[in-house]
Motif scaffolding. Structure first.
Motif, PDB file in Angstrom:
ATOM      1  N   SER A  93       0.828  -1.202   0.000  1.00  0.00           N
ATOM      2  CA  SER A  93       0.000   0.000   0.000  1.00  0.00           C
ATOM      3  C   SER A  93       0.864   1.254   0.000  1.00  0.00           C
ATOM      4  N   LEU A  94       0.421   2.248  -0.784  1.00  0.00           N
ATOM      5  CA  LEU A  94       1.097   3.538  -0.876  1.00  0.00           C
ATOM      6  C   LEU A  94       0.058   4.625  -0.665  1.00  0.00           C
ATOM      7  N   GLN A  95       0.275   5.491   0.346  1.00  0.00           N
ATOM      8  CA  GLN A  95      -0.735   6.464   0.732  1.00  0.00           C
ATOM      9  C   GLN A  95      -0.168   7.891   0.721  1.00  0.00           C
ATOM     10  N   PHE A  96      -0.916   8.791   0.082  1.00  0.00           N
ATOM     11  CA  PHE A  96      -0.563  10.215   0.061  1.00  0.00           C
ATOM     12  C   PHE A  96      -1.770  11.019   0.530  1.00  0.00           C
ATOM     13  N   TRP A  97      -1.587  11.853   1.558  1.00  0.00           N
ATOM     14  CA  TRP A  97      -2.644  12.750   2.019  1.00  0.00           C
ATOM     15  C   TRP A  97      -2.095  14.173   2.035  1.00  0.00           C
ATOM     16  N   GLN A  98      -2.697  15.062   1.253  1.00  0.00           N
ATOM     17  CA  GLN A  98      -2.255  16.447   1.138  1.00  0.00           C
ATOM     18  C   GLN A  98      -0.741  16.513   0.901  1.00  0.00           C
ATOM     19  N   ALA A  99      -0.308  15.812  -0.142  1.00  0.00           N
ATOM     20  CA  ALA A  99       1.121  15.727  -0.436  1.00  0.00           C
ATOM     21  C   ALA A  99       1.547  16.644  -1.573  1.00  0.00           C
ATOM     22  N   GLY A 100       0.612  17.356  -2.197  1.00  0.00           N
ATOM     23  CA  GLY A 100       0.965  18.298  -3.251  1.00  0.00           C
ATOM     24  C   GLY A 100       1.554  17.663  -4.492  1.00  0.00           C
ATOM     25  N   LEU A 101       1.173  16.419  -4.783  1.00  0.00           N
ATOM     26  CA  LEU A 101       1.693  15.750  -5.979  1.00  0.00           C
ATOM     27  C   LEU A 101       1.189  16.451  -7.243  1.00  0.00           C
ATOM     28  N   SER A 102       2.024  16.489  -8.253  1.00  0.00           N
ATOM     29  CA  SER A 102       1.635  17.053  -9.546  1.00  0.00           C
ATOM     30  C   SER A 102       1.204  15.932 -10.482  1.00  0.00           C
ATOM     31  N   ASP A 103       0.594  16.303 -11.606  1.00  0.00           N
ATOM     32  CA  ASP A 103       0.199  15.301 -12.599  1.00  0.00           C
ATOM     33  C   ASP A 103       1.404  14.512 -13.088  1.00  0.00           C
ATOM     34  N   ARG A 104       2.493  15.208 -13.281  1.00  0.00           N
ATOM     35  CA  ARG A 104       3.704  14.553 -13.776  1.00  0.00           C
ATOM     36  C   ARG A 104       4.210  13.508 -12.780  1.00  0.00           C
ATOM     37  N   MET A 105       4.167  13.843 -11.494  1.00  0.00           N
ATOM     38  CA  MET A 105       4.613  12.894 -10.469  1.00  0.00           C
ATOM     39  C   MET A 105       3.711  11.670 -10.428  1.00  0.00           C
ATOM     40  N   VAL A 106       2.401  11.897 -10.535  1.00  0.00           N
ATOM     41  CA  VAL A 106       1.454  10.784 -10.486  1.00  0.00           C
ATOM     42  C   VAL A 106       1.675   9.839 -11.667  1.00  0.00           C
ATOM     43  N   ILE A 107       1.898  10.400 -12.840  1.00  0.00           N
ATOM     44  CA  ILE A 107       2.138   9.571 -14.025  1.00  0.00           C
ATOM     45  C   ILE A 107       3.424   8.759 -13.867  1.00  0.00           C
ATOM     46  N   SER A 108       4.480   9.392 -13.368  1.00  0.00           N
ATOM     47  CA  SER A 108       5.751   8.686 -13.160  1.00  0.00           C
ATOM     48  C   SER A 108       5.606   7.596 -12.117  1.00  0.00           C
ATOM     49  N   LEU A 109       4.906   7.912 -11.020  1.00  0.00           N
ATOM     50  CA  LEU A 109       4.703   6.914  -9.975  1.00  0.00           C
ATOM     51  C   LEU A 109       3.900   5.733 -10.495  1.00  0.00           C
ATOM     52  N   MET A 110       2.895   6.019 -11.329  1.00  0.00           N
ATOM     53  CA  MET A 110       2.064   4.950 -11.873  1.00  0.00           C
ATOM     54  C   MET A 110       2.892   4.005 -12.740  1.00  0.00           C
ATOM     55  N   ASN A 111       3.803   4.546 -13.510  1.00  0.00           N
ATOM     56  CA  ASN A 111       4.665   3.710 -14.342  1.00  0.00           C
ATOM     57  C   ASN A 111       5.536   2.801 -13.477  1.00  0.00           C
ATOM     58  N   THR A 112       5.971   3.314 -12.322  1.00  0.00           N
ATOM     59  CA  THR A 112       6.786   2.507 -11.415  1.00  0.00           C
ATOM     60  C   THR A 112       5.944   1.475 -10.689  1.00  0.00           C
ATOM     61  N   ILE A 113       4.744   1.862 -10.263  1.00  0.00           N
ATOM     62  CA  ILE A 113       3.856   0.951  -9.540  1.00  0.00           C
ATOM     63  C   ILE A 113       3.561  -0.297 -10.360  1.00  0.00           C
ATOM     64  N   SER A 114       3.456  -0.126 -11.670  1.00  0.00           N
ATOM     65  CA  SER A 114       3.142  -1.271 -12.535  1.00  0.00           C
ATOM     66  C   SER A 114       4.233  -2.329 -12.509  1.00  0.00           C
ATOM     67  N   LEU A 115       5.436  -1.952 -12.040  1.00  0.00           N
ATOM     68  CA  LEU A 115       6.561  -2.886 -11.984  1.00  0.00           C
ATOM     69  C   LEU A 115       6.735  -3.499 -10.599  1.00  0.00           C
ATOM     70  N   CYS A 116       5.968  -3.033  -9.617  1.00  0.00           N
ATOM     71  CA  CYS A 116       6.085  -3.543  -8.253  1.00  0.00           C
ATOM     72  C   CYS A 116       5.296  -4.842  -8.110  1.00  0.00           C
ATOM     73  N   SER A 117       5.900  -5.824  -7.480  1.00  0.00           N
ATOM     74  CA  SER A 117       5.317  -7.162  -7.466  1.00  0.00           C
ATOM     75  C   SER A 117       4.057  -7.281  -6.623  1.00  0.00           C
ATOM     76  N   ASN A 118       3.978  -6.566  -5.491  1.00  0.00           N
ATOM     77  CA  ASN A 118       2.842  -6.745  -4.586  1.00  0.00           C
ATOM     78  C   ASN A 118       2.049  -5.477  -4.300  1.00  0.00           C
ATOM     79  N   LEU A 119       2.447  -4.342  -4.856  1.00  0.00           N
ATOM     80  CA  LEU A 119       1.761  -3.082  -4.580  1.00  0.00           C
ATOM     81  C   LEU A 119       0.432  -3.042  -5.326  1.00  0.00           C
TER      82      LEU A 119
END
Length: 494
Positions: A141-167
């Motif tokens: 699990s990965l949790q962000f609350w009021q973290a000020g993420l940008s669209d670019r960060m979310v897209i990059s994180l999503m690309n990485t999440i797809s490679l994580c085995s159990n996330l």
């Protein structure tokens, strides 16, 4: 004497330093990483996070706070209440940066949850997180609350999440995105099963993109089980978009739209998709294409796999156990739910007319005995030729065998996969309640909604229709049952 000994020690130390410079490190020693890209993550967040931040020359490095697991990291479905929202709002905005780490056990390499709450994540922190994620094999699990993420960060994180085995669970709350990139978190190839997007000021356009991500005639999300869109700004148009996405989605179990701005028209669209609905022209066209592809692909498979004279014996022998084959396909449907449609389909002799005839009679329509026999033979022969193709047909709602033909239109049985729908705290009036009541009454036993939340809307709690809905839900809602069992136990103890 003391000066002489001191000089000898100094000379000896200088000689050792010179020797070490000449010989270099031993084979067992490793040079420390000189750059961020060279750093090899160990999987221990307490070591890797500050180490990577230091290599980026960060001045104020957030601290790491580690704790043993106390409870599940997944948000409960009931976590949409105003009380829980006030608790979330009580957290300090842009508080002192701290990366919260929850371990699965005492092993520092067993990180199962990462949480950032109330402080801004900049590009450097996002870069560090991306590099660390791939080394956290236990992360769920990965949790962000009021973290000020940008669209670019979310897209990059999503690309990485797809490679994580159990996330599989991501929480992104209190984090408005200017470019509305939330829907990328539930794209067709997303591996996430739980997604919470509460309190992000999401409107109807966000809902439109999310509806398209849930399903279209050509694509559907097959992994997401729960979606929380509470405390946003979704209105009737947004609810209509999401209901459109629910037409052909057969994965989502829990959906929360509580505390939005949904009125009667949006509620009506959601109620309609849970019951029988007519296929649109686009869906009918896509269905015909799928039937044609199935027929052509199966014919090619038959031609290449076995002689024509063997096909007749397969069809005749398989027709003796039609019901057995159908039951087998139904039992395996759940376990094969994430399977993508294969290129090879079944039913080498079927065409649209025979398929529609077969489908309509499954609901009790009176057809000639000869047509029933032909349909049965086609069904079973296709099962014998390719069991996998039968399962593919069951997965795609457009090829659902329960499709009915009525008044020149084709009707699907509706979305009976969704088991929990939370519409509390919206703008629904008494006008929409009969639609939900009818849907609940017509859904088969053990199918469809087990939980429907409609409290805090614009109708009196004592109105007759709402009372009937609550009575129906009390029979199926697992939370209601658990609550009533607890009450009985407390009364007995007293």
């Amino acid at each position: 004497m003391s000066r002489k000994r001191q000089k000898e020690k100094t000379d000896k130390a200088n000689a050792e330093d010179e020797s070490s410079k000449n010989t270099g490190p031993t084979t067992n020693e490793k040079l420390p990483a000189q750059t961020f890209d060279e750093y090899q993550c160990s999987g221990n967040v307490e070591i890797d996070f500050p180490g990577l931040c230091a290599l980026l020359d960060m001045k104020d490095i957030p601290s790491v706070r580690t704790k043993q697991p106390a409870s599940s990291t997944t948000e409960p479905e009931g976590g949409d209440t105003e009380e829980s929202q006030s608790q979330l709002n009580a957290e300090p905005f842009w508080s002192k940066p701290c990366l919260q780490v929850e371990l699965e056990n005492e092993d520092p390499l067993s990180t199962k949850n990462l949480r950032i709450s109330g402080w801004r994540v900049d590009e450097q922190i996002a870069r560090v997180l991306q590099k660390m994620l791939l080394s956290l094999s236990k992360l769920q699990s990965l949790q962000f609350w009021q973290a000020g993420l940008s669209d670019r960060m979310v897209i990059s994180l999503m690309n990485t999440i797809s490679l994580c085995s159990n996330l599989r669970a991501v929480t992104l709350e209190g984090n408005p995105l200017p470019e509305q990139s939330y829907h990328l978190l539930l794209s067709e190839d997303s591996v996430l099963t739980h997604l919470s997007l509460r309190n992000n000021r999401m409107g109807d356009e966000d809902a439109r993109l999310i509806g398209l991500a849930l399903s279209t005639t050509r694509s559907t999300n097959k992994n997401l089980l729960s979606l929380n869109l509470a405390f946003n700004c979704i209105g009737d148009a947004g609810a209509a978009y999401i209901s459109q996405g629910l037409r052909l989605n057969r994965a989502l179990l829990f959906l929360s739209l509580s505390n939005n701005q949904i009125g009667d028209s949006g509620a009506a669209r959601l109620a309609a998709v849970l019951g029988k609905f007519a296929l649109t022209h686009e869906e009918v066209v896509e269905r015909r294409k799928l039937l044609l592809e199935r027929t052509q692909s199966s014919a090619l498979r038959v031609d290449s796999d076995q002689p024509a004279d063997q096909l007749l014996s397969v069809a005749s022998s398989s027709s003796l156990s039609v019901s057995k084959g159908e039951n087998k396909a139904k039992k395996k449907e759940a376990s094969k739910k994430d399977e993508k449609p294969a290129a090879h389909k079944d039913n080498p002799k079927s065409n649209k007319k025979s398929s529609d005839t077969k489908v309509s009679q499954s609901k009790g329509g009176k057809q000639a005995g000869k047509e029933k026999q032909v349909s049965a033979q086609e069904d079973k022969s296709s099962t014998a030729l390719s069991e996998q193709a039968v399962l593919v047909e069951a997965v795609n709602p457009l090829l659902d065998q329960s499709v009915q033909r009525r008044d020149g239109e084709l009707f699907l049985p509706g979305n009976t996969t969704l088991t929990s729908l939370n519409l509390a705290g919206n703008r629904i009036t008494e006008k929409s309640l009969p639609l939900f009541l009818t849907t609940l009454q017509t859904q088969g036993e053990g199918q469809g909604l087990l939980r429907l939340c409609l409290q805090r809307n614009r109708f009196p709690p004592e109105c007759e229709c709402y009372v009937k809905i609550k009575e129906l839900m009390a029979l199926t809602d697992p939370l209601e049952k658990h609550s009533s069992e607890q009450t009985e136990e407390e009364e007995q103890d007293a």
